[in-house]
Design an enzyme around this catalytic site. Structure first.
Site, PDB file in Angstrom:
ATOM      1  N   SER A   1      37.025 -22.466   6.915  1.00 55.96           N
ATOM      2  CA  SER A   1      36.270 -21.589   7.825  1.00 55.96           C
ATOM      3  C   SER A   1      35.039 -22.230   8.453  1.00 55.96           C
ATOM      4  O   SER A   1      34.353 -21.583   9.239  1.00 55.96           O
ATOM      5  CB  SER A   1      35.873 -20.299   7.106  1.00 55.96           C
ATOM      6  OG  SER A   1      36.997 -19.467   6.956  1.00 55.96           O
ATOM      7  N   SER A  15      32.620 -14.364   7.420  1.00 58.60           N
ATOM      8  CA  SER A  15      33.735 -15.255   7.774  1.00 58.60           C
ATOM      9  C   SER A  15      34.989 -14.474   8.138  1.00 58.60           C
ATOM     10  O   SER A  15      36.089 -14.793   7.711  1.00 58.60           O
ATOM     11  CB  SER A  15      34.040 -16.225   6.615  1.00 58.60           C
ATOM     12  OG  SER A  15      34.713 -17.360   7.078  1.00 58.60           O
ATOM     13  N   LYS A  27      34.874 -21.949  12.170  1.00 56.51           N
ATOM     14  CA  LYS A  27      34.258 -20.848  12.909  1.00 56.51           C
ATOM     15  C   LYS A  27      32.917 -21.222  13.537  1.00 56.51           C
ATOM     16  O   LYS A  27      32.400 -20.480  14.380  1.00 56.51           O
ATOM     17  CB  LYS A  27      34.115 -19.632  11.990  1.00 56.51           C
ATOM     18  CG  LYS A  27      35.456 -19.062  11.510  1.00 56.51           C
ATOM     19  CD  LYS A  27      35.259 -17.797  10.681  1.00 56.51           C
ATOM     20  CE  LYS A  27      36.585 -17.195  10.245  1.00 56.51           C
ATOM     21  NZ  LYS A  27      37.092 -17.768   8.998  1.00 56.51           N
TER      22      LYS A  27
END
Length: 303
Positions: free
Chosen positions: A73, A133, A76
């Site tokens: 993640s 997230s 992101k």
């Protein structure tokens, strides 16, 4: 008797030699580490590490920093900065995309908690992408910015090329493992350093909690919390402060953390990736220990 004395004499000589050997060896090792800090004795669990002083651009510590790794993640970070560079009004409506929300739920990804079709804003999606997230938030941003996930991924890779992230490639905006989705600790630090120059990104990245706007699905909004800042104990941050961060965890990536910290009023970026993960349901959290240790060592001058 003389033979006994000779034996004692040789034992004493050997003892002195051994003591001197270890003493001089430790002195040489200490001086060697001062002159060549990258050869500092390793005691970090994470496979990939990169720490940089934002002001001087000096690399403070690195470990396998140019080796390719799954970003999870941390992806992101790119999703968020790319969105901010293409959206003018963060208060504009940006509903949750139903199809990608369903896909992310089926893949058991981390979610912010938005309902399918919920009429939230771009600002809600940005905080939902960074703080908890949320994969549904990241994919909804991709849809609204580029019209499709595929188009957005093309934009992500074009941005990576622009920033000269030579060992980085994306296949999705949320960070699910894919053999063609990879980065390095050094590239991720460069990306984060770039993103932090954007004030809106910095505001999101350093926020501990955020209450989303009221919708039909969530009249009181949703309270979002940073997966990084909420995991830290203020008492463990002696003479330094971690003021923002993004986490990323998958079975193949291990546990990743990208953080912004203050030491002596100077900003440092710390990237730790590939911390061991024996059971994703019961994470080891060694990326947290490594991050704290890195900042402590910056403060003490050991890095």
């Amino acid at each position: 008797m003389q033979r006994f004395l000779r034996i004692v004499k040789w034992l004493l000589i050997m003892t002195v030699i051994i003591v001197l050997f270890f003493y001089m060896g430790s002195k040489v090792n200490i001086e060697f580490q001062k002159d060549f800090p990258f050869f500092h004795i390793e005691d970090y669990a994470s496979q990939y590490i990169y720490v940089v002083d934002r002001e001087t651009e000096e690399v403070i510590h690195e470990k396998n920093a140019q080796s390719k790794a799954y970003p999870a993640s941390l992806t992101k970070i790119m999703t968020t900065i790319l969105t901010l560079e293409h959206i003018d009004d963060l208060s504009a409506p940006a509903p949750i995309d139903t199809k990608t929300q369903r896909d992310m739920f089926a893949n058991n990804t981390s979610m912010a908690g938005f309902a399918a079709g919920e009429s939230v804003t771009y600002r809600d999606l940005l905080y939902g992408t960074i703080l908890p997230s949320g994969a549904e938030a990241a994919n909804s941003l991709a849809i609204h910015v580029a019209g499709s996930v595929e188009n957005f991924v093309e934009m992500m890779n074009a941005k990576a090329d622009e920033l000269e992230l030579d060992n980085t490639h994306f296949t999705n905006p949320e960070g699910l493992d894919h053999k063609e989705q990879y980065t390095t600790a050094a590239d991720m630090a460069k990306l984060l350093d770039y993103a932090l120059d954007n004030e809106d990104f910095r505001t999101v990245f350093t926020k501990e909690t955020y209450q989303t706007t009221s919708t039909t699905a969530h009249p009181d909004g949703i309270m979002l919390a940073s997966t990084v800042l909420s995991a830290l104990d203020k008492g463990e941050q002696n003479d330094f402060e971690i003021i923002g961060g993004k986490s990323g965890t998958t079975e193949q990536a291990g546990e990743n953390w990208a953080t912004l910290g203050l030491v002596n009023n100077r900003e440092y970026i710390s990237i730790v990736m590939g911390a061991p993960l024996d059971d994703i349901s019961h994470p080891n959290n060694e990326q947290i220990a490594d991050t704290l240790k890195l900042y402590k060592n910056i403060k003490s001058g050991e890095l």
